[in-house]
Design an enzyme around this catalytic site. Structure first.
Site, mmCIF file in Angstrom:
data_model
loop_
_atom_site.group_PDB
_atom_site.id
_atom_site.type_symbol
_atom_site.label_atom_id
_atom_site.label_comp_id
_atom_site.label_asym_id
_atom_site.label_seq_id
_atom_site.Cartn_x
_atom_site.Cartn_y
_atom_site.Cartn_z
ATOM 1 N N ILE A 101 44.057 37.093 -39.823
ATOM 2 C CA ILE A 101 43.157 36.135 -40.469
ATOM 3 C C ILE A 101 43.753 34.723 -40.506
ATOM 4 O O ILE A 101 43.315 33.878 -41.273
ATOM 5 C CB ILE A 101 42.772 36.582 -41.894
ATOM 6 C CG1 ILE A 101 44.013 36.839 -42.746
ATOM 7 C CG2 ILE A 101 41.902 37.832 -41.830
ATOM 8 C CD1 ILE A 101 43.683 37.214 -44.194
ATOM 9 N N THR A 119 47.036 33.617 -41.133
ATOM 10 C CA THR A 119 48.052 33.237 -42.122
ATOM 11 C C THR A 119 48.983 32.170 -41.564
ATOM 12 O O THR A 119 49.348 31.220 -42.264
ATOM 13 C CB THR A 119 48.883 34.463 -42.551
ATOM 14 O OG1 THR A 119 48.016 35.533 -42.893
ATOM 15 C CG2 THR A 119 49.765 34.121 -43.737
ATOM 16 N N GLU A 160 43.683 37.733 -30.884
ATOM 17 C CA GLU A 160 43.137 38.616 -31.918
ATOM 18 C C GLU A 160 41.830 39.199 -31.390
ATOM 19 O O GLU A 160 41.035 38.484 -30.779
ATOM 20 C CB GLU A 160 42.893 37.845 -33.219
ATOM 21 C CG GLU A 160 42.330 38.683 -34.352
ATOM 22 C CD GLU A 160 43.172 39.914 -34.649
ATOM 23 O OE1 GLU A 160 42.643 41.041 -34.502
ATOM 24 O OE2 GLU A 160 44.355 39.750 -34.998
ATOM 25 N N CYS A 196 51.640 48.044 -37.546
ATOM 26 C CA CYS A 196 52.763 48.838 -38.062
ATOM 27 C C CYS A 196 52.414 50.302 -38.298
ATOM 28 O O CYS A 196 53.296 51.096 -38.639
ATOM 29 C CB CYS A 196 53.278 48.224 -39.359
ATOM 30 S SG CYS A 196 52.104 48.297 -40.741
#
Length: 395
Positions: A121, A123, A142, A188
């Site tokens: 988003i 950051t 993205e 992750c």
């Protein structure tokens, strides 16, 4: 030196002279403080090693397993077998310290050209804006539709979208021109201890292998920056709670050790993450002068926190619960309740309604669960503010 001055003095690690502590700085490759005169010598000695992209062994030119032995930059293979290798243990952050020693007085400052992989988003761009950088180009990889909706809502027209990281061929990377800063944190889920079915880094059917795409792009940009003689910085992030063999594989592949940063120092929620990279001082001792806010401080005024801080928030609603009874963290009108979406946003350091881009609450929650903590990224990237051009304030 008077007795009172001696109380505030410190011996130089090199010459052993007592010098006022405020005049000393960390030695670039030894553990201890160095006096101003010895720092000048250090800068002269390390000038022949210094490259803003990589360091090389003075003997064989290798860039792996480097250390400083008897004031020479060498790889472990080139240290004489008869030498005492224990004397070659330079400080763990010597590359960053030497880089900062040579760059902090650099005069020419250019706007930043950034490539952000797995951009989420945005950051990174939010933080770069907060720190005041002038951004010449911001390239983003993205593919999540909800994340793209947030990116376009906040940064419409400022981002050049590149699609999937898999499409970044050498030809496409060359077409981007010089990149000053590479950022990324591959998914992750396949690495985290929280996932009992994790498949690690090598299963080609899962997202774990995306780490190697980051490494592929990194190696290309490093080589390109060496050829062009330009500064190049990079940062890779992933979850701290991963098996040691995963961590070791990433460290060996990226040729550096990670720094651990936890958002609990800045916000009322844990979020321990590992960061690999060459950002100056990213391994520094983390000192926070003011205590982090309590959970009550980020809640709406008509709601009361049942706990002072929260565990690591993930993409699930239940990650905010605590204890055997899975207690929710908030009390409202006599009933336990979970966090509002605006409260979740503030818990990550985002402004309220940051993810409000005509997407569902569930998708907003998932996006936040995968996001970086804003104040952590601010702290890590702050040293770059002395090296690149800042925006001119409008009067």
């Amino acid at each position: 030196m008077s007795k009172s001055a001696r109380i505030h003095a410190h011996p130089c690690i090199v010459c052993n002279e007592l010098v006022e502590k405020s005049l000393c700085q960390d030695h670039p490759w030894l553990y201890g403080l160095a006096c101003p005169n010895c720092l000048v010598t250090c800068k002269s000695t390390s000038a022949k090693w210094f490259n803003t992209v990589s360091f090389e062994c003075e003997n064989c030119g290798d860039i792996k397993n480097l250390t400083i032995h008897l004031d020479r930059l060498v790889c472990l293979n080139c240290i004489d077998h008869d030498s005492d290798k224990s004397s070659s243990k330079a400080r763990y952050d010597w590359m960053e310290k030497i880089t900062l020693l040579h760059l902090k007085n650099k005069r020419e400052k250019r706007p930043l050209r950034v490539l952000s992989l797995f951009d989420g988003i945005g950051t990174a761009l939010l933080v770069l804006d907060t720190l005041g950088f002038e951004i010449e180009e911001y390239f983003s990889c993205e593919i999540d539709d909800a994340a793209l909706a947030v990116l376009n809502f906040h940064f419409h027209g400022r981002i050049k979208h590149l699609g999937s990281v898999n499409t970044l061929t050498a030809e496409k990377l060359r077409s981007l021109g010089h990149i000053d800063l590479l950022l990324g944190g591959s998914p992750c889920n396949e690495l985290s201890l929280a996932n009992p079915c994790r498949k690690g880094l090598y299963d080609p059917t899962t997202s774990g292998v995306l780490f190697f795409d980051f490494n592929r792009v990194l190696k290309f940009l490093q080589a390109s920056s060496i050829r062009n003689g330009r500064m190049f910085f990079w940062l890779f992030e992933n979850v701290a709670a991963m098996p040691h063999d995963f961590r070791d594989t990433i460290s060996k592949t990226l040729n550096c050790k990670p720094a651990t940063w936890d958002a609990i120092q800045f916000l009322p929620a844990k979020r321990a993450r590992l960061f690999w990279g060459n950002i100056p001082e990213m391994h520094r001792k983390q000192i926070v002068n003011t205590p982090p806010p309590l959970l009550d401080d980020i809640l709406e005024p008509y709601r009361k926190a049942l706990v002072q801080s929260l565990p690591t928030l993930t993409t699930t609603f239940h990650s905010q619960t605590s204890g055997k009874e899975l207690q929710l963290p908030v009390m409202q009108d006599g009933n336990e309740d979970g966090l509002l979406i605006t409260e979740r946003e503030r818990l990550f350091g985002f402004p309220s309604h940051f993810t409000d881009a005509d997407i569902s609450l569930t998708k907003r929650q998932r996006l936040l669960g995968r996001a970086w903590s804003v104040p952590v990224i601010e702290e890590i990237l702050f040293p770059l503010t002395t090296l690149y051009k800042k925006r001119q304030l409008k009067h």
